[in-house]
Design a protein around this motif. Structure first.
Motif, PDB file in Angstrom:
ATOM      1  N   HIS A  55      41.246  96.596  45.672  1.00 33.00           N
ATOM      2  CA  HIS A  55      41.631  95.524  44.749  1.00 33.00           C
ATOM      3  C   HIS A  55      41.165  95.728  43.292  1.00 33.00           C
ATOM      4  O   HIS A  55      41.809  95.255  42.372  1.00 33.00           O
ATOM      5  CB  HIS A  55      41.158  94.160  45.272  1.00 33.00           C
ATOM      6  N   ASP A  56      40.039  96.404  43.089  1.00 32.67           N
ATOM      7  CA  ASP A  56      39.524  96.541  41.719  1.00 32.67           C
ATOM      8  C   ASP A  56      39.734  97.939  41.129  1.00 32.67           C
ATOM      9  O   ASP A  56      39.101  98.285  40.126  1.00 32.67           O
ATOM     10  CB  ASP A  56      38.022  96.200  41.694  1.00 32.67           C
ATOM     11  N   ASP A 134      37.208  88.772  47.842  1.00 35.07           N
ATOM     12  CA  ASP A 134      36.633  89.208  46.569  1.00 35.07           C
ATOM     13  C   ASP A 134      35.595  88.189  46.097  1.00 35.07           C
ATOM     14  O   ASP A 134      34.468  88.535  45.739  1.00 35.07           O
ATOM     15  CB  ASP A 134      37.767  89.351  45.541  1.00 35.07           C
TER      16      ASP A 134
HETATM   17 FE   FE2 Z   1      36.361  92.374  42.789  1.00 32.92          FE
END
Ligand code: FE2
Ligand code: FE2
Length: 183
Positions: A55-56, A134
């Motif tokens: 995701h990052d 997250d």
């Molecule tokens: Fe993150």
């Protein structure tokens, strides 16, 4: 078609470069949370762990005079957009099914609304799971991005996560095969 594993993704140089930059420990912890949330939200565990793990990967470092500048970051950041694109490219390269690669990319695109002017998103269960995972690993001051992890421990945790994900996938297939609603 054989499942592309988290370990295969981890070993790819693109993952090493970009996921490490944003924090490998944070990526793995987020994927671990996502596996639990996927069960709760009855969504595909494989897509959830992959989107959470990557995701990052769109992060860029925003520095001013050698120091992280949060205002500069807030103003210019598009890490969710960049990450969605990078993850999609990497997954397709590794042989992921295009339908899955698109769903994972969209969940990455929508894991945060910090870059949107209004910030009200209608998320589907997969997208919710990734955003929640997250948040679950977030620490004040962005500290979660700097947590360290050894290569050995990263491989051990991803290996365990791959095994659990495959177990859950086959349990879902069995219950779908019996014509029961997946639970
Ligand atoms: Fe993150
Ligand atoms: Fe993020």
């Amino acid at each position: 078609m054989e499942r592309v594993s988290l370990l295969e993704i981890y070993k790819h140089p693109i993952c090493q470069k970009y996921v490490s930059r944003a924090g490998m420990e944070h990526a793995i912890s987020t994927a671990e949370y996502a596996l639990d949330f996927a069960e709760e939200f009855n969504t595909d565990p494989d897509l959830a762990v992959k989107a959470a793990f990557l995701h990052d990967m769109g992060h860029y470092t925003w520095y001013r005079n050698g120091k992280w500048d949060y205002n500069l970051y807030k103003e210019n950041d598009i890490h969710a957009i960049k990450g969605a694109e990078r993850a999609h490219k990497l997954l397709i390269r590794l042989g992921e099914h295009p339908v899955n690669a698109k769903q994972i990319a969209l969940a990455i695109l929508l894991h945060t609304d910090s870059y949107l002017p209004e910030g009200h998103l209608q998320l589907n269960p997969l997208q919710k799971v990734v955003a929640m995972a997250d948040k679950a690993d977030e620490e004040p001051g962005g500290h979660h991005h700097y947590k360290k992890i050894s290569r050995e421990s990263a491989i051990t945790r991803l290996h365990a996560l791959d095994a659990k994900t495959e177990e859950k996938l086959s349990a879902r297939r069995t219950s779908e095969g019996r014509g029961q609603p997946a639970s």
